[in-house]
Write an enzyme that holds these catalytic residues in place. Structure first.
Site: not given
Length: 333
Positions: A112, A197, A200
């Site tokens: 991240k 996978k 969104k």
């Protein structure tokens, strides 16, 4: 006494079928067997750039959607993390018994932080670095015995166990070591790119919303990629395997068996397979959509329900914090 199960979800917009089959369906079933606490962890959402109004709206929407899916406040506790301040108090105590080295090895922080650096410059919040400690506090403040996790989340649960052991060794016995609760869940892949996978972050065409209108849902299934060129020999292509996985997840066992026989015989047609999958998903989601619409008629009542349930969570969390304060030398409130 029933064993305690704790699981949480971030309020990041409308739920999709990957969220449901990967977690929420299991949460609903666990209510019959365990003492369950389920949390909407809004504080975790603050570790990445966000809009305050959207966070507030998404938190309420997530609570409504969990209720629509079958989370029952009469059989479990559904709380909002920020409404139970004991989470953040225990988080600070745990920060003081967690090493920098442990946190620097967490793979999600690396992923991240790289994502943030490429999109927003160099700013990476300290919260993003330390949020696994808050995650440990989420679990241990209720002295959870089990946490439903996927294999990719084991590292964070291992940190929670390490923190529990270190705290108990330094201050005295207080926390159980939470164990993973592995259950069979399908890995739902994108219909537009079945090698990835469902997420969104990939874009709307990759996601089938759990509350999506029927016309849009059927359109996405109809356009599902079936042949990516990834399969070799007699191996089923990822796209076709994903459609079969969805059919099984919807518990359409007879249809799954019939179409699988057709596949083995070389007689499977993708059009009918997509049609059956679309029918199964529409049947699954219609009840959720109706229940959500009913709940949205009175959002104030949902907010009051969540406040009452969060207060129940806080009563339990406070018992833990009272003991933590005694053990660590802090005043008992």
């Amino acid at each position: 006494m029933k064993k305690t199960v704790l699981s949480c979800i971030q309020p990041t917009g409308e739920m999709h079928i990957g969220n449901y089959f990967g977690a929420i369906k299991n949460w609903v079933a666990l209510q019959d067997q365990y003492d369950c606490l389920y949390g909407v962890v809004d504080l975790h959402s603050m570790t990445m750039p966000y809009d305050p109004k959207e966070l507030r709206a998404n938190t309420l929407r997530m609570a409504i959607e969990l209720l629509a899916c079958g989370i029952d406040p009469e059989r479990s506790i559904l709380f909002v993390q920020s409404m139970v301040p004991e989470h953040t108090e225990l988080n600070w105590v745990f920060n003081c018994v967690t090493s920098y080295g442990e946190l620097s090895r967490m793979t999600q922080f690396k992923d991240k932080s790289e994502q943030l650096e490429s999109s927003t410059g160099k700013f990476v919040s300290a919260g993003l670095f330390t949020y696994p400690v808050l995650q440990a506090a989420d679990i241990l403040v209720y002295r959870a015995d089990f946490v439903p996790v996927g294999k990719d989340q084991e590292q964070h649960l291992e940190l929670s166990r390490n923190i529990a052991v270190r705290f108990n060794g330094q201050f005295g016995d207080c926390f159980p070591e939470p164990q993973p609760l592995f259950t069979k869940v399908p890995k739902v892949m994108s219909l537009a790119d079945p090698t990835k996978k469902m997420s969104k972050s990939l874009g709307d065409k990759h996601v089938v919303g759990l509350f999506e209108e029927e016309k849009s849902l059927r359109k996405k299934v109809k356009r599902a990629v079936t042949d990516t060129g990834e399969a070799t020999g007699d191996e089923m292509s990822p796209g076709v395997a994903n459609l079969f996985s969805l059919l099984e997840a919807c518990e359409k066992h007879d249809e799954h068996a019939e179409l699988m026989n057709a596949y083995r015989e070389g007689a499977l047609q993708y059009g009918p397979l997509k049609g059956v999958v679309a029918d199964a998903l529409v049947e699954l989601t219609q009840g959720f959509i109706a229940r959500k619409a009913e709940l949205e008629k009175d959002p104030g009542e949902v907010e009051r329900l969540i406040a009452r349930s969060s207060e129940r969570a806080r009563e339990r969390a406070k018992l833990t914090l009272d003991q933590v304060r005694k053990l660590t030398g802090l005043p008992v409130l």
